[in-house]
Design a protein around this motif. Structure first.
Motif, PDB file in Angstrom:
ATOM      1  N   PRO A  39       0.808  -1.229   0.000  1.00 24.79           N
ATOM      2  CA  PRO A  39       0.000   0.000   0.000  1.00 24.79           C
ATOM      3  C   PRO A  39       0.840   1.278   0.000  1.00 24.79           C
ATOM      4  CG  PRO A  39      -0.131  -1.111   2.125  1.00 24.79           C
ATOM      5  CD  PRO A  39       0.653  -2.009   1.208  1.00 24.79           C
ATOM      6  N   ASP A  40       2.115   1.177   0.357  1.00 25.55           N
ATOM      7  CA  ASP A  40       2.984   2.353   0.373  1.00 25.55           C
ATOM      8  C   ASP A  40       3.640   2.618  -0.979  1.00 25.55           C
ATOM      9  OD1 ASP A  40       2.417   2.754   3.071  1.00 25.55           O
ATOM     10  OD2 ASP A  40       4.056   1.450   3.709  1.00 25.55           O
ATOM     11  N   MET A  41       3.384   1.755  -1.956  1.00 26.26           N
ATOM     12  CA  MET A  41       3.964   1.926  -3.280  1.00 26.26           C
ATOM     13  C   MET A  41       3.399   3.207  -3.897  1.00 26.26           C
ATOM     14  SD  MET A  41       5.894   0.700  -5.760  1.00 26.26           S
ATOM     15  CE  MET A  41       6.185  -0.970  -5.230  1.00 26.26           C
ATOM     16  N   PRO A  42       4.267   4.121  -4.307  1.00 31.92           N
ATOM     17  CA  PRO A  42       3.757   5.367  -4.896  1.00 31.92           C
ATOM     18  C   PRO A  42       3.010   5.108  -6.209  1.00 31.92           C
ATOM     19  CG  PRO A  42       6.083   5.569  -4.312  1.00 31.92           C
ATOM     20  CD  PRO A  42       5.711   4.120  -4.162  1.00 31.92           C
ATOM     21  N   HIS A  43       1.841   5.734  -6.335  1.00 33.25           N
ATOM     22  CA  HIS A  43       1.020   5.631  -7.538  1.00 33.25           C
ATOM     23  C   HIS A  43       1.845   6.038  -8.765  1.00 33.25           C
ATOM     24  CE1 HIS A  43      -2.141   6.666 -10.442  1.00 33.25           C
ATOM     25  NE2 HIS A  43      -2.929   5.839  -9.761  1.00 33.25           N
ATOM     26  N   SER A  44       2.665   7.079  -8.612  1.00 37.66           N
ATOM     27  CA  SER A  44       3.451   7.598  -9.740  1.00 37.66           C
ATOM     28  C   SER A  44       4.461   6.570 -10.256  1.00 37.66           C
ATOM     29  CB  SER A  44       4.175   8.887  -9.348  1.00 37.66           C
ATOM     30  OG  SER A  44       5.042   8.650  -8.255  1.00 37.66           O
ATOM     31  N   THR A  45       5.000   5.750  -9.368  1.00 40.21           N
ATOM     32  CA  THR A  45       5.971   4.724  -9.769  1.00 40.21           C
ATOM     33  C   THR A  45       5.306   3.686 -10.666  1.00 40.21           C
ATOM     34  OG1 THR A  45       7.224   5.007  -7.723  1.00 40.21           O
ATOM     35  CG2 THR A  45       7.572   2.949  -8.930  1.00 40.21           C
ATOM     36  N   ILE A  46       4.174   3.166 -10.229  1.00 42.09           N
ATOM     37  CA  ILE A  46       3.475   2.142 -11.010  1.00 42.09           C
ATOM     38  C   ILE A  46       2.922   2.755 -12.290  1.00 42.09           C
ATOM     39  CG2 ILE A  46       1.594   0.460 -11.011  1.00 42.09           C
ATOM     40  CD1 ILE A  46       4.077  -0.162  -9.202  1.00 42.09           C
ATOM     41  N   SER A  47       2.430   3.973 -12.201  1.00 42.46           N
ATOM     42  CA  SER A  47       1.930   4.662 -13.385  1.00 42.46           C
ATOM     43  C   SER A  47       3.038   4.801 -14.431  1.00 42.46           C
ATOM     44  CB  SER A  47       1.388   6.040 -12.991  1.00 42.46           C
ATOM     45  OG  SER A  47       0.840   6.681 -14.109  1.00 42.46           O
ATOM     46  N   SER A  48       4.244   5.118 -13.991  1.00 40.87           N
ATOM     47  CA  SER A  48       5.386   5.233 -14.914  1.00 40.87           C
ATOM     48  C   SER A  48       5.701   3.895 -15.572  1.00 40.87           C
ATOM     49  CB  SER A  48       6.630   5.734 -14.173  1.00 40.87           C
ATOM     50  OG  SER A  48       6.450   7.047 -13.738  1.00 40.87           O
ATOM     51  N   VAL A  49       5.684   2.824 -14.787  1.00 45.09           N
ATOM     52  CA  VAL A  49       5.959   1.490 -15.328  1.00 45.09           C
ATOM     53  C   VAL A  49       4.901   1.114 -16.362  1.00 45.09           C
ATOM     54  CG1 VAL A  49       6.134  -0.978 -14.780  1.00 45.09           C
ATOM     55  CG2 VAL A  49       7.232   0.702 -13.284  1.00 45.09           C
ATOM     56  N   VAL A  50       3.648   1.394 -16.062  1.00 46.57           N
ATOM     57  CA  VAL A  50       2.562   1.068 -16.987  1.00 46.57           C
ATOM     58  C   VAL A  50       2.708   1.877 -18.280  1.00 46.57           C
ATOM     59  CG1 VAL A  50       0.061   1.125 -17.352  1.00 46.57           C
ATOM     60  CG2 VAL A  50       0.981   0.309 -15.178  1.00 46.57           C
ATOM     61  N   ARG A  51       3.078   3.139 -18.170  1.00 51.76           N
ATOM     62  CA  ARG A  51       3.278   3.965 -19.378  1.00 51.76           C
ATOM     63  C   ARG A  51       4.441   3.433 -20.212  1.00 51.76           C
ATOM     64  NH1 ARG A  51       2.266   8.255 -15.871  1.00 51.76           N
ATOM     65  NH2 ARG A  51       4.443   8.852 -15.911  1.00 51.76           N
TER      66      ARG A  51
END
Length: 127
Positions: A39-51
């Motif tokens: 739950p502490d994983m930053p949204h921006s990090t995963i969003s970047s990986v998905v992009r």
């Protein structure tokens, strides 16, 4: 569907996210974060990986305003097929026979499994 060009290689993080997208089939970034169990994983990090996955041609998206729903474009089977083909080329001189021999010699494949592979080959030959 067979691809004419090879797929780009994924990093460990990209592959981990892609596994989740394959599993969910359609998802939001928050769904991926939920599946990661951090739950502490930053949204921006995963969003970047998905992009990045989208840029590499692995996923597509549908926009609903500012929200993006992601879905796989490349199937897990397509990626696995390319990975196995690359493995056989790099380490077994392009010979699937050498790969199977390696698996048998290293006790990674027992006789029952080998027999099942032979049956599959026989079935494919008849098709």
């Amino acid at each position: 569907m067979k691809r004419k060009t090879s797929l780009p290689t994924l990093t460990k993080a990209e592959e981990e996210v892609m596994q989740i997208i394959w599993q969910l089939e359609r998802c939001l970034v928050r769904d991926v974060i939920e599946q990661l169990g951090d739950p502490d994983m930053p949204h921006s990090t995963i969003s970047s990986v998905v992009r990045i996955l989208e840029k590499k041609g692995f996923v597509g998206h549908k926009a609903y305003g500012k929200t993006h729903e992601y879905f796989p474009i490349v199937t897990k089977e397509e990626y696995a097929q390319q990975g196995v083909k690359s493995l056989v080329e790099k380490y077994f001189g392009g010979s699937p026979k050498k790969l199977v021999s390696f698996l048998v010699q290293n006790d990674d494949m027992n006789l029952k499994e080998l027999n099942e592979v032979l049956k599959l080959l026989d079935t494919n030959k008849k098709k």
